[in-house]
Write a protein that holds these residues in place. Structure first.
Motif, PDB file in Angstrom:
ATOM      1  N   PRO A  13       0.570  -1.298   0.034  1.00  0.00           N
ATOM      2  CA  PRO A  13      -0.140   0.001  -0.164  1.00  0.00           C
ATOM      3  C   PRO A  13       0.808   1.207  -0.036  1.00  0.00           C
ATOM      4  O   PRO A  13       1.827   1.382   0.710  1.00  0.00           O
ATOM      5  N   GLU A  15       1.291   5.386   0.902  1.00  0.00           N
ATOM      6  CA  GLU A  15       1.100   6.011   1.872  1.00  0.00           C
ATOM      7  C   GLU A  15      -0.532   6.443   2.405  1.00  0.00           C
ATOM      8  O   GLU A  15      -0.744   6.092   3.447  1.00  0.00           O
ATOM      9  N   ARG A  18      -1.967   3.155   3.272  1.00  0.00           N
ATOM     10  CA  ARG A  18      -1.326   2.643   4.528  1.00  0.00           C
ATOM     11  C   ARG A  18      -2.146   3.493   5.779  1.00  0.00           C
ATOM     12  O   ARG A  18      -2.469   2.899   6.763  1.00  0.00           O
ATOM     13  N   LYS A  19      -2.425   4.892   5.605  1.00  0.00           N
ATOM     14  CA  LYS A  19      -3.113   5.500   6.683  1.00  0.00           C
ATOM     15  C   LYS A  19      -4.610   4.951   6.973  1.00  0.00           C
ATOM     16  O   LYS A  19      -4.965   4.881   7.972  1.00  0.00           O
ATOM     17  N   ASN A  22      -4.377   1.536   8.541  1.00  0.00           N
ATOM     18  CA  ASN A  22      -3.951   1.740  10.032  1.00  0.00           C
ATOM     19  C   ASN A  22      -5.021   2.191  10.856  1.00  0.00           C
ATOM     20  O   ASN A  22      -4.987   1.983  12.119  1.00  0.00           O
ATOM     21  N   GLN A  38      -3.381  -6.251   2.159  1.00  0.00           N
ATOM     22  CA  GLN A  38      -3.059  -4.918   2.429  1.00  0.00           C
ATOM     23  C   GLN A  38      -2.649  -4.570   3.968  1.00  0.00           C
ATOM     24  O   GLN A  38      -1.838  -3.812   4.133  1.00  0.00           O
ATOM     25  N   TYR A  39      -3.651  -5.016   4.779  1.00  0.00           N
ATOM     26  CA  TYR A  39      -3.674  -4.780   6.092  1.00  0.00           C
ATOM     27  C   TYR A  39      -2.333  -5.250   6.713  1.00  0.00           C
ATOM     28  O   TYR A  39      -1.614  -4.588   7.539  1.00  0.00           O
ATOM     29  N   ALA A  42       0.862  -3.754   5.273  1.00  0.00           N
ATOM     30  CA  ALA A  42       1.243  -2.101   6.036  1.00  0.00           C
ATOM     31  C   ALA A  42       1.703  -2.161   7.284  1.00  0.00           C
ATOM     32  O   ALA A  42       2.056  -1.224   7.848  1.00  0.00           O
ATOM     33  N   ARG A  43       1.362  -3.449   7.844  1.00  0.00           N
ATOM     34  CA  ARG A  43       2.205  -3.417   9.302  1.00  0.00           C
ATOM     35  C   ARG A  43       3.669  -3.816   9.285  1.00  0.00           C
ATOM     36  O   ARG A  43       4.016  -3.581  10.202  1.00  0.00           O
TER      37      ARG A  43
END
Length: 110
Positions: A13, A15, A18-19, A22, A38-39, A42-43
């Protein structure tokens, strides 16, 4: 594998994504498969840099073999040239031709 890394990098992902990922506060198990991927991506801290390093490590042996092969070819060519009896003759002809073309100029005997 080396072939999979560029494909994985496309899935990482950006930025903005990612936001959004998150900020998700629900149960990740309830996400669709694509959203869950994606989750999870992103981690992972510095995932793009890590994937790039993996790609370099996987490519390293192949790149080293290619460089070694090219170096062996160059070394063989250098030995062949050094041991050639005709190369000095060819260079002598080139030097003579150059001196002839430079006759009457300040470049004589260069």
């Amino acid at each position: 594998s080396l072939e999979n890394i560029p494909q994985i990098m496309k899935l990482v992902p950006n930025e903005e994504e990612r936001k959004a990922v998150n900020s998700f506060e629900g149960n990740p198990g309830q996400l669709s498969l694509a959203s869950r991927l994606q989750y999870e991506l992103a981690r992972i801290p510095d995932i793009n840099r890590r994937l790039s390093h993996c790609q370099t490590r996987l490519r390293f042996d192949h790149d080293c073999k290619s460089v070694l092969s090219a170096a062996e070819i160059m070394a063989s060519a250098a030995i062949t040239l050094r041991n050639s009896e005709r190369i000095p003759e060819i260079l002598r002809v080139i030097l003579t031709l150059g001196n002839f073309l430079n006759a009457g100029t300040r470049l004589l005997l260069c």
